[in-house]
Motif scaffolding. Sequence first.
Motif, PDB file in Angstrom:
ATOM      1  N   CYS A 297       0.828  -1.207   0.000  1.00 18.93           N
ATOM      2  CA  CYS A 297       0.000   0.000   0.000  1.00 18.93           C
ATOM      3  C   CYS A 297       0.861   1.254   0.000  1.00 18.93           C
ATOM      4  CB  CYS A 297      -0.971   0.002   1.176  1.00 18.93           C
ATOM      5  SG  CYS A 297      -0.200   0.307   2.761  1.00 18.93           S
ATOM      6  N   MET A 298       0.197   2.399  -0.050  1.00 17.53           N
ATOM      7  CA  MET A 298       0.890   3.692  -0.012  1.00 17.53           C
ATOM      8  C   MET A 298       0.173   4.588   1.002  1.00 17.53           C
ATOM      9  SD  MET A 298       1.776   4.657  -3.958  1.00 17.53           S
ATOM     10  CE  MET A 298       0.109   5.005  -4.481  1.00 17.53           C
ATOM     11  N   GLY A 299       0.934   5.500   1.579  1.00 17.93           N
ATOM     12  CA  GLY A 299       0.336   6.531   2.423  1.00 17.93           C
ATOM     13  C   GLY A 299       0.086   6.091   3.851  1.00 17.93           C
ATOM     14  N   SER A 300      -0.847   6.791   4.494  1.00 16.81           N
ATOM     15  CA  SER A 300      -1.039   6.643   5.939  1.00 16.81           C
ATOM     16  C   SER A 300      -1.581   5.278   6.342  1.00 16.81           C
ATOM     17  CB  SER A 300      -1.981   7.738   6.443  1.00 16.81           C
ATOM     18  OG  SER A 300      -3.258   7.579   5.864  1.00 16.81           O
ATOM     19  N   THR A 301      -2.242   4.593   5.436  1.00 16.32           N
ATOM     20  CA  THR A 301      -2.802   3.280   5.763  1.00 16.32           C
ATOM     21  C   THR A 301      -1.709   2.313   6.221  1.00 16.32           C
ATOM     22  OG1 THR A 301      -4.497   3.688   4.124  1.00 16.32           O
ATOM     23  CG2 THR A 301      -4.265   1.413   4.852  1.00 16.32           C
ATOM     24  N   ALA A 302      -0.498   2.541   5.737  1.00 14.33           N
ATOM     25  CA  ALA A 302       0.618   1.663   6.105  1.00 14.33           C
ATOM     26  C   ALA A 302       0.803   1.617   7.619  1.00 14.33           C
ATOM     27  CB  ALA A 302       1.896   2.143   5.425  1.00 14.33           C
ATOM     28  N   GLY A 303       0.536   2.724   8.283  1.00 17.37           N
ATOM     29  CA  GLY A 303       0.675   2.750   9.741  1.00 17.37           C
ATOM     30  C   GLY A 303      -0.260   1.758  10.412  1.00 17.37           C
ATOM     31  N   THR A 304      -1.505   1.743   9.945  1.00 15.49           N
ATOM     32  CA  THR A 304      -2.496   0.807  10.489  1.00 15.49           C
ATOM     33  C   THR A 304      -2.111  -0.627  10.141  1.00 15.49           C
ATOM     34  OG1 THR A 304      -4.065   2.545   9.886  1.00 15.49           O
ATOM     35  CG2 THR A 304      -4.998   0.501  10.727  1.00 15.49           C
ATOM     36  N   VAL A 305      -1.644  -0.825   8.917  1.00 10.86           N
ATOM     37  CA  VAL A 305      -1.260  -2.166   8.474  1.00 10.86           C
ATOM     38  C   VAL A 305      -0.131  -2.711   9.366  1.00 10.86           C
ATOM     39  CG1 VAL A 305      -0.310  -3.546   6.581  1.00 10.86           C
ATOM     40  CG2 VAL A 305      -1.985  -1.749   6.084  1.00 10.86           C
ATOM     41  N   LYS A 306       0.811  -1.862   9.715  1.00 11.04           N
ATOM     42  CA  LYS A 306       1.947  -2.304  10.542  1.00 11.04           C
ATOM     43  C   LYS A 306       1.450  -2.840  11.892  1.00 11.04           C
ATOM     44  CE  LYS A 306       5.408   0.730   8.470  1.00 11.04           C
ATOM     45  NZ  LYS A 306       6.080   2.034   8.556  1.00 11.04           N
ATOM     46  N   THR A 307       0.462  -2.165  12.474  1.00 14.65           N
ATOM     47  CA  THR A 307      -0.105  -2.615  13.749  1.00 14.65           C
ATOM     48  C   THR A 307      -0.718  -4.004  13.593  1.00 14.65           C
ATOM     49  OG1 THR A 307      -0.671  -0.304  14.109  1.00 14.65           O
ATOM     50  CG2 THR A 307      -1.655  -1.894  15.618  1.00 14.65           C
ATOM     51  N   VAL A 308      -1.452  -4.166  12.500  1.00 15.81           N
ATOM     52  CA  VAL A 308      -2.100  -5.467  12.255  1.00 15.81           C
ATOM     53  C   VAL A 308      -1.041  -6.554  12.034  1.00 15.81           C
ATOM     54  CG1 VAL A 308      -3.650  -6.731  10.695  1.00 15.81           C
ATOM     55  CG2 VAL A 308      -4.188  -4.366  11.346  1.00 15.81           C
ATOM     56  N   VAL A 309      -0.006  -6.192  11.281  1.00 10.54           N
ATOM     57  CA  VAL A 309       1.068  -7.162  11.016  1.00 10.54           C
ATOM     58  C   VAL A 309       1.684  -7.625  12.348  1.00 10.54           C
ATOM     59  CG1 VAL A 309       3.420  -7.414  10.075  1.00 10.54           C
ATOM     60  CG2 VAL A 309       1.613  -6.421   8.666  1.00 10.54           C
TER      61      VAL A 309
ATOM     62  N   GLU B 253       0.311  -7.719  15.272  1.00  9.03           N
ATOM     63  CA  GLU B 253      -0.636  -8.602  15.981  1.00  9.03           C
ATOM     64  C   GLU B 253      -0.644  -9.998  15.380  1.00  9.03           C
ATOM     65  OE1 GLU B 253      -3.643  -4.938  17.182  1.00  9.03           O
ATOM     66  OE2 GLU B 253      -4.351  -6.504  15.791  1.00  9.03           O
ATOM     67  N   LEU B 254      -0.610 -10.039  14.045  1.00 10.80           N
ATOM     68  CA  LEU B 254      -0.629 -11.340  13.360  1.00 10.80           C
ATOM     69  C   LEU B 254       0.652 -12.107  13.641  1.00 10.80           C
ATOM     70  CD1 LEU B 254      -2.152 -10.289   9.919  1.00 10.80           C
ATOM     71  CD2 LEU B 254      -3.308 -11.558  11.733  1.00 10.80           C
ATOM     72  N   ARG B 255       1.753 -11.389  13.690  1.00  8.85           N
ATOM     73  CA  ARG B 255       3.043 -12.030  13.979  1.00  8.85           C
ATOM     74  C   ARG B 255       3.022 -12.675  15.357  1.00  8.85           C
ATOM     75  NH1 ARG B 255       7.261 -13.087  10.291  1.00  8.85           N
ATOM     76  NH2 ARG B 255       6.861 -11.755   8.505  1.00  8.85           N
ATOM     77  N   GLU B 256       2.344 -11.985  16.298  1.00  8.12           N
ATOM     78  CA  GLU B 256       2.246 -12.550  17.655  1.00  8.12           C
ATOM     79  C   GLU B 256       1.487 -13.854  17.641  1.00  8.12           C
ATOM     80  OE1 GLU B 256       0.938  -9.794  20.688  1.00  8.12           O
ATOM     81  OE2 GLU B 256       2.500  -8.367  20.033  1.00  8.12           O
ATOM     82  N   LYS B 257       0.586 -13.991  16.676  1.00  4.47           N
ATOM     83  CA  LYS B 257      -0.187 -15.226  16.542  1.00  4.47           C
ATOM     84  C   LYS B 257       0.566 -16.254  15.692  1.00  4.47           C
ATOM     85  CE  LYS B 257      -4.644 -12.839  16.571  1.00  4.47           C
ATOM     86  NZ  LYS B 257      -5.688 -12.362  15.657  1.00  4.47           N
ATOM     87  N   GLY B 258       1.768 -15.890  15.264  1.00  6.39           N
ATOM     88  CA  GLY B 258       2.569 -16.819  14.470  1.00  6.39           C
ATOM     89  C   GLY B 258       2.280 -16.794  12.985  1.00  6.39           C
ATOM     90  N   ILE B 259       1.492 -15.814  12.560  1.00  7.96           N
ATOM     91  CA  ILE B 259       1.178 -15.703  11.124  1.00  7.96           C
ATOM     92  C   ILE B 259       2.267 -14.865  10.453  1.00  7.96           C
ATOM     93  CG2 ILE B 259      -0.496 -14.823   9.439  1.00  7.96           C
ATOM     94  CD1 ILE B 259      -2.620 -15.290  11.756  1.00  7.96           C
ATOM     95  N   LYS B 260       2.790 -15.399   9.367  1.00  6.96           N
ATOM     96  CA  LYS B 260       3.925 -14.728   8.710  1.00  6.96           C
ATOM     97  C   LYS B 260       3.437 -13.634   7.757  1.00  6.96           C
ATOM     98  CE  LYS B 260       7.377 -18.255   9.317  1.00  6.96           C
ATOM     99  NZ  LYS B 260       8.248 -19.256   8.691  1.00  6.96           N
ATOM    100  N   ALA B 261       3.013 -12.539   8.369  1.00  2.19           N
ATOM    101  CA  ALA B 261       2.489 -11.416   7.597  1.00  2.19           C
ATOM    102  C   ALA B 261       3.561 -10.337   7.430  1.00  2.19           C
ATOM    103  CB  ALA B 261       1.262 -10.835   8.293  1.00  2.19           C
ATOM    104  N   GLY B 262       3.473  -9.613   6.336  1.00  3.65           N
ATOM    105  CA  GLY B 262       4.404  -8.512   6.101  1.00  3.65           C
ATOM    106  C   GLY B 262       3.751  -7.415   5.270  1.00  3.65           C
ATOM    107  N   LEU B 263       4.488  -6.310   5.139  1.00  9.13           N
ATOM    108  CA  LEU B 263       3.964  -5.169   4.375  1.00  9.13           C
ATOM    109  C   LEU B 263       5.064  -4.607   3.468  1.00  9.13           C
ATOM    110  CD1 LEU B 263       2.138  -2.527   3.872  1.00  9.13           C
ATOM    111  CD2 LEU B 263       3.284  -1.603   5.891  1.00  9.13           C
ATOM    112  N   LEU B 264       4.690  -4.279   2.267  1.00 10.79           N
ATOM    113  CA  LEU B 264       5.593  -3.513   1.403  1.00 10.79           C
ATOM    114  C   LEU B 264       4.922  -2.172   1.142  1.00 10.79           C
ATOM    115  CD1 LEU B 264       8.208  -3.411  -0.312  1.00 10.79           C
ATOM    116  CD2 LEU B 264       6.810  -4.125  -2.268  1.00 10.79           C
ATOM    117  N   ARG B 265       5.551  -1.122   1.671  1.00 13.84           N
ATOM    118  CA  ARG B 265       4.990   0.215   1.428  1.00 13.84           C
ATOM    119  C   ARG B 265       5.735   0.862   0.262  1.00 13.84           C
ATOM    120  NH1 ARG B 265       5.750   5.718   3.136  1.00 13.84           N
ATOM    121  NH2 ARG B 265       7.469   5.206   4.542  1.00 13.84           N
ATOM    122  N   ILE B 266       4.969   1.301  -0.718  1.00 11.13           N
ATOM    123  CA  ILE B 266       5.571   1.982  -1.863  1.00 11.13           C
ATOM    124  C   ILE B 266       5.689   3.459  -1.487  1.00 11.13           C
ATOM    125  CG2 ILE B 266       5.363   2.540  -4.325  1.00 11.13           C
ATOM    126  CD1 ILE B 266       5.650  -0.484  -3.734  1.00 11.13           C
ATOM    127  N   ARG B 267       6.910   3.951  -1.426  1.00  6.83           N
ATOM    128  CA  ARG B 267       7.124   5.365  -1.110  1.00  6.83           C
ATOM    129  C   ARG B 267       7.265   6.163  -2.406  1.00  6.83           C
ATOM    130  NH1 ARG B 267      11.806   8.764   0.479  1.00  6.83           N
ATOM    131  NH2 ARG B 267      10.951  10.442   1.749  1.00  6.83           N
TER     132      ARG B 267
END
Lengths: 323, 409
Positions: free
Chosen positions: B284-296, B298-312
């Motif tokens: 994603c791009m922009g401010s949504t990335a901040g929210t996505v990072k929080t979710v990532v 949380e998911l990591r704590e559950k052992g889910i291999k989630a990640g984010l690529l932010r296009i700057r």
Amino acid sequence: MVKKLSEWKFTSKEFAQIPEKFASGHRACAGCGPAIVLRLVMKAARGPIIATNATGCMEVVSTIYPYTSWKIPWMHTAFETAAANASGIESALKILRKKGKIKDEHVDVVAFAGDGGTFDIGFQALSGAVERGHDFLYVLYDNEAYMNTGIQRSGGTPRGAWTTTSPAGKVIPGKAEHKKPIADIMVAHEMPYVATANIAYWKDLVIKARKGMEVNGPAFLHAFAPCPRGWRSENEKTVEIARLATETCVFPLWEAEYGEYKLSAPSKAIALKPERKKPVEAYLKTQRRFRHLFKPENKHVLEEIQSEVDRRWKKLLKACEIA
Amino acid sequence: MAKVEQKIVPLNGDNAVAYAVKQCDVDVVAAYPITPQTIIVEKFSEYVADGEVDTAFVCVESEHTAMTCSITASATGARTFTATASAGLALMHEMLGVASGCRTPVVMSVVNRALSAPINIHCDHSDAMCERDIGWIQIYAENSQEAYDSIIQAFKIAENLDVMLPTMVGLDGFVLSHTLENVSILPDDAVKKFVGERQVPQVMNHEGELVPFKLDPAKPLTIGPLDLHDYYFEHKRQQEESMIKALDVIKKVHDEYSKQSGRTYGNGLVEAYRLDDAEIVTVCMGSTAGTVKTVVDELREKGIKAGLLRIRAFRPLPVKDIISNLAGKKAVAVMDRACSFGGNGGPLFHEIRHAVYDVPNRPKLVNYVYGLGGRDMQPHMIETIYNELQKIAQTGQVEETVQFIGLRE
């Protein structure tokens, strides 16, 4: 330092010897009126100068890459932007000079645009630039239609004229509306200097151009410039036709400093001796764009044109406190 | 360059932008107000009125003229800035192409807002996405701190002699523009030194002389001529070449800046968040990335291999970085805050899918259009996307390529 207008006296010979800043070899048509405007205004330059152009005939004929007719810095951006271009250039020059980033000298900024780029699409930018008070000269070269795109009507096209978008049809005989009084609209901006000029009176034109550059703040020069292609007139008669426009009071010559109207010599001569005022037919018959108006069924249009020219002339005389 | 001492100031995104511009020794600002960009223009007017900047502020009658003035002022040699949003950017469209074509390094902040109709003042990216192909460098900020940092970097990128291209910095309307945040501010002299004096390249004029590329009565130059079939194509090719060069310049400027600020945004082009071992990824791009990072997280704590690529950097598109970060991932969801009507997915999706097409181990891709007209993108929606990605990763099947999330259907 360059001389002020009040000190600027020149003979025709001396004027001819001023080096050209708008070079020959450009691709304007034979008999082009606007090219004469550009050349004269450029010769009126008092010192360093930057010019900018709206999209249009003059931009196209003078700058086909990699060639240019401009011996001075020149820039074009778009059609409706001549005044906005000048605003940016003038603002930049002022601040860069203040900050010591460029040479400490005054540079005149001149914007050129045709009637389409002034009466119509560029009017907002022009009005805004004048309101903001940028120090620049705006030169409208008026050939009374969109000639660069092939003769379409503009707000500057006169009543009755044939153009490709105001054809002389079976029902509608040419343009239905009169010309927008653009110079008066500019006077209403309460700007420092507005003048009308005509290539047939070249000395009057160059003096007004110089005045427009010298004025502190925005100046507007409305220069009348026939287009043989679009007017369906003879190439060699461009200047003659232009003169008739003033002699018939179709295009009177005047200037207004801070809203104070003053007739210029060629029109003042008519005001003082009204019998010198020629009928509009003398002007209209020189151009085939008005040919259809001479058919019996269109007599009323001719009468209407004459009556509107008379009405505006009377109004102008009143503004000049002559009538 | 060593890290400099910074002060923390509470600023909203618009004020952060205005502050950065104030520090960059800008010569000309030509701007017109439009929500949610207005604060930038207001704040900068205050700086001018209080004599805090040495800048010509041209309060123009339209965005079209704002861009035109910026172009010609820049061509006269001035460092130039403007700001806009939504309809204002759309009105500028014609002149945006002139800015890039005339190689004027204008910097502009675009406070991203939905396009009319229906009229809506809130955030999405439809305004800037319409300008994808207009020849501007496009950088998107995640937060107000990054908006501040990116504006300073933008001058150095745009004015780089290998680049000479106008640059826009996007920040999300209201989410960033009107939201207070603690922003670390560099000292004035550090910024001034970092951006330096504007340089202009030497170009050949019509008489074959090398002259500075600006409107200078001492060295006349015709700028913006009629350019027909015999040269236009070459000039456009040069523009593309400069865009490619900008990839490196953006990275270098980012690195150089981060030495002073201590802040990094990935490599300047993209930011990879918990991507190394990630199997399912959102882009994603922009401010949504901040929210996505929080979710990532949380998911990591559950052992889910989630990640984010932010296009700057959206333009130039960092294709290599997109490939290196997404190749081998199982499933990728591209999140678009804009619609490309009838285009089978949003604009960012098209770009990402195109970037990874030639990669043999490319991931399965799915597109989510979200948040149009300022619709809130909540953490649970992002979780839904990751849940869908898990299913795609397990089955290897994408049931519906283009989806819309967070709306009534």
